[in-house]
Design a protein around this motif. Structure first.
Motif, PDB file in Angstrom:
ATOM      1  N   PHE A 220       0.590  -0.890   0.217  1.00  0.00           N
ATOM      2  CA  PHE A 220       0.216  -0.202  -0.175  1.00  0.00           C
ATOM      3  C   PHE A 220       0.663   0.910   0.080  1.00  0.00           C
ATOM      4  CE2 PHE A 220      -1.768   3.084   2.534  1.00  0.00           C
ATOM      5  CZ  PHE A 220      -3.323   3.646   1.497  1.00  0.00           C
ATOM      6  N   ARG A 221       0.871   1.977  -0.828  1.00  0.00           N
ATOM      7  CA  ARG A 221       1.401   3.307  -1.709  1.00  0.00           C
ATOM      8  C   ARG A 221       2.871   2.869  -1.223  1.00  0.00           C
ATOM      9  NH1 ARG A 221      -2.460   7.903   1.688  1.00  0.00           N
ATOM     10  NH2 ARG A 221      -4.085   7.328   0.372  1.00  0.00           N
ATOM     11  N   GLY A 222       3.421   1.454  -1.446  1.00  0.00           N
ATOM     12  CA  GLY A 222       5.237   1.014  -0.869  1.00  0.00           C
ATOM     13  C   GLY A 222       5.615   0.661  -0.102  1.00  0.00           C
ATOM     14  N   LYS A 223       4.534   0.336   1.159  1.00  0.00           N
ATOM     15  CA  LYS A 223       4.977   0.199   2.015  1.00  0.00           C
ATOM     16  C   LYS A 223       3.788  -1.696   1.999  1.00  0.00           C
ATOM     17  CE  LYS A 223       5.121   3.929   4.559  1.00  0.00           C
ATOM     18  NZ  LYS A 223       4.100   5.287   6.034  1.00  0.00           N
ATOM     19  N   VAL A 224       4.942  -2.581   2.432  1.00  0.00           N
ATOM     20  CA  VAL A 224       4.018  -4.215   2.792  1.00  0.00           C
ATOM     21  C   VAL A 224       3.845  -3.834   3.631  1.00  0.00           C
ATOM     22  CG1 VAL A 224       5.587  -6.271   3.258  1.00  0.00           C
ATOM     23  CG2 VAL A 224       6.583  -4.999   1.758  1.00  0.00           C
ATOM     24  N   CYS A 225       2.243  -4.874   2.895  1.00  0.00           N
ATOM     25  CA  CYS A 225       1.059  -4.701   3.781  1.00  0.00           C
ATOM     26  C   CYS A 225       0.973  -5.803   4.844  1.00  0.00           C
ATOM     27  CB  CYS A 225      -0.377  -5.021   3.476  1.00  0.00           C
ATOM     28  SG  CYS A 225      -0.710  -3.968   1.672  1.00  0.00           S
ATOM     29  N   MET A 226       0.901  -5.388   6.593  1.00  0.00           N
ATOM     30  CA  MET A 226       1.226  -6.814   7.182  1.00  0.00           C
ATOM     31  C   MET A 226      -0.094  -7.352   7.654  1.00  0.00           C
ATOM     32  SD  MET A 226       3.107  -7.954   9.102  1.00  0.00           S
ATOM     33  CE  MET A 226       4.731  -7.136   9.314  1.00  0.00           C
ATOM     34  N   PRO A 227      -0.037  -8.742   7.421  1.00  0.00           N
ATOM     35  CA  PRO A 227      -0.993  -9.151   7.566  1.00  0.00           C
ATOM     36  C   PRO A 227      -1.946  -9.272   9.040  1.00  0.00           C
ATOM     37  CG  PRO A 227       0.681 -10.900   6.537  1.00  0.00           C
ATOM     38  CD  PRO A 227       1.037  -9.497   6.681  1.00  0.00           C
ATOM     39  N   LYS A 228      -3.053  -9.859   9.212  1.00  0.00           N
ATOM     40  CA  LYS A 228      -3.402  -9.683  10.957  1.00  0.00           C
ATOM     41  C   LYS A 228      -3.082 -10.716  11.471  1.00  0.00           C
ATOM     42  CE  LYS A 228      -7.158  -6.083  10.923  1.00  0.00           C
ATOM     43  NZ  LYS A 228      -8.367  -5.831  11.005  1.00  0.00           N
TER      44      LYS A 228
ATOM     45  N   ARG B  96       6.961 -12.066  15.667  1.00  0.00           N
ATOM     46  CA  ARG B  96       8.525 -12.418  15.590  1.00  0.00           C
ATOM     47  C   ARG B  96       9.138 -11.494  14.205  1.00  0.00           C
ATOM     48  NH1 ARG B  96      11.489 -15.703  16.859  1.00  0.00           N
ATOM     49  NH2 ARG B  96      12.931 -16.292  15.514  1.00  0.00           N
ATOM     50  N   ILE B  97       7.921 -10.340  13.633  1.00  0.00           N
ATOM     51  CA  ILE B  97       8.890  -9.045  13.577  1.00  0.00           C
ATOM     52  C   ILE B  97       9.208  -7.886  14.374  1.00  0.00           C
ATOM     53  CG2 ILE B  97       8.406  -7.226  11.294  1.00  0.00           C
ATOM     54  CD1 ILE B  97       7.913  -9.786   9.795  1.00  0.00           C
TER      55      ILE B  97
ATOM     56  N   ASP C  84      10.266   3.007  11.642  1.00  0.00           N
ATOM     57  CA  ASP C  84      11.531   2.514  10.745  1.00  0.00           C
ATOM     58  C   ASP C  84      11.036   0.902  10.139  1.00  0.00           C
ATOM     59  OD1 ASP C  84      13.883   3.812  10.659  1.00  0.00           O
ATOM     60  OD2 ASP C  84      14.813   1.939  12.201  1.00  0.00           O
ATOM     61  N   LEU C  85       9.644   0.371  11.379  1.00  0.00           N
ATOM     62  CA  LEU C  85       8.849  -0.170  10.990  1.00  0.00           C
ATOM     63  C   LEU C  85       7.805   0.149  10.034  1.00  0.00           C
ATOM     64  CD1 LEU C  85       8.126  -2.789  14.140  1.00  0.00           C
ATOM     65  CD2 LEU C  85       9.343  -3.009  11.494  1.00  0.00           C
ATOM     66  N   ARG C  86       6.958   1.334   9.988  1.00  0.00           N
ATOM     67  CA  ARG C  86       6.194   2.021   9.610  1.00  0.00           C
ATOM     68  C   ARG C  86       6.373   2.481   8.223  1.00  0.00           C
ATOM     69  NH1 ARG C  86       3.945   5.020  14.311  1.00  0.00           N
ATOM     70  NH2 ARG C  86       5.813   6.559  14.037  1.00  0.00           N
ATOM     71  N   ASP C  87       8.192   2.967   8.008  1.00  0.00           N
ATOM     72  CA  ASP C  87       8.920   2.537   6.287  1.00  0.00           C
ATOM     73  C   ASP C  87       8.393   2.322   5.943  1.00  0.00           C
ATOM     74  OD1 ASP C  87       9.654   5.674   7.433  1.00  0.00           O
ATOM     75  OD2 ASP C  87      11.183   4.958   8.025  1.00  0.00           O
ATOM     76  N   GLN C  88       8.446   1.121   6.445  1.00  0.00           N
ATOM     77  CA  GLN C  88       8.263  -0.928   5.590  1.00  0.00           C
ATOM     78  C   GLN C  88       7.744  -1.152   5.594  1.00  0.00           C
ATOM     79  OE1 GLN C  88      11.406  -2.878   7.159  1.00  0.00           O
ATOM     80  NE2 GLN C  88      12.639  -2.472   6.530  1.00  0.00           N
ATOM     81  N   PHE C  89       6.723  -1.306   6.445  1.00  0.00           N
ATOM     82  CA  PHE C  89       5.196  -2.168   6.193  1.00  0.00           C
ATOM     83  C   PHE C  89       3.740  -0.783   6.594  1.00  0.00           C
ATOM     84  CE2 PHE C  89       8.138  -4.483   8.521  1.00  0.00           C
ATOM     85  CZ  PHE C  89       8.004  -5.992   7.912  1.00  0.00           C
TER      86      PHE C  89
ATOM     87  N   LEU D 234       0.702  -0.248  14.811  1.00  0.00           N
ATOM     88  CA  LEU D 234       1.563  -0.779  14.736  1.00  0.00           C
ATOM     89  C   LEU D 234       1.218  -1.098  16.811  1.00  0.00           C
ATOM     90  CD1 LEU D 234       4.104  -2.347  13.900  1.00  0.00           C
ATOM     91  CD2 LEU D 234       5.202   0.089  14.057  1.00  0.00           C
ATOM     92  N   LYS D 235       1.618   0.253  16.786  1.00  0.00           N
ATOM     93  CA  LYS D 235       1.559   0.293  18.031  1.00  0.00           C
ATOM     94  C   LYS D 235       0.947  -0.501  19.110  1.00  0.00           C
ATOM     95  CE  LYS D 235       4.704   4.586  18.556  1.00  0.00           C
ATOM     96  NZ  LYS D 235       5.500   5.689  19.193  1.00  0.00           N
ATOM     97  N   GLN D 236      -0.514  -0.220  19.197  1.00  0.00           N
ATOM     98  CA  GLN D 236      -1.240  -1.371  19.733  1.00  0.00           C
ATOM     99  C   GLN D 236      -0.867  -2.180  20.005  1.00  0.00           C
ATOM    100  OE1 GLN D 236      -2.396   1.295  17.609  1.00  0.00           O
ATOM    101  NE2 GLN D 236      -3.003   2.883  19.443  1.00  0.00           N
TER     102      GLN D 236
END
Length: 94
Positions: free
Chosen positions: A45-53, A60-61, A82-87, A92-94
């Protein structure tokens, strides 16, 4: 978990995630431009990998980003940036 196995796991989980499954179908049908496939075949999504639920994969990530073998322990805020830049990882923080 190696980088290659992480990519494979994310790709597998994207195929079964209820929300991302629909987005994958849209990409193959020339859907919204925000979603695309990267060179590794991952939905982005907009160049960032979509993280599955998937709690196990997400944990692990996070572990690898924070305390894995190659992590340099940059601190919590930097790690999340950094994670927000990639995914694309809503809540994320919850």
């Amino acid at each position: 978990m190696t980088a290659r196995s992480s990519i494979t796991r994310v790709k597998e989980k994207q195929q079964t995630d209820e929300v991302l499954k629909g987005k994958l179908q849209l990409v193959s049908k020339d859907g919204p431009a925000e979603f695309s496939m990267n060179e590794e075949g991952l939905l982005c999504f907009r160049g960032k990998v979509c993280m599955p639920k998937d709690p196990e994969l997400r944990s692990r990530i996070l572990y690898e980003a924070h305390g894995g073998t190659y992590a340099m322990h940059p601190g919590g805020s930097k790690m999340f940036r950094d994670l927000r830049d990639q995914f694309w990882w809503p809540r994320l923080k919850q």
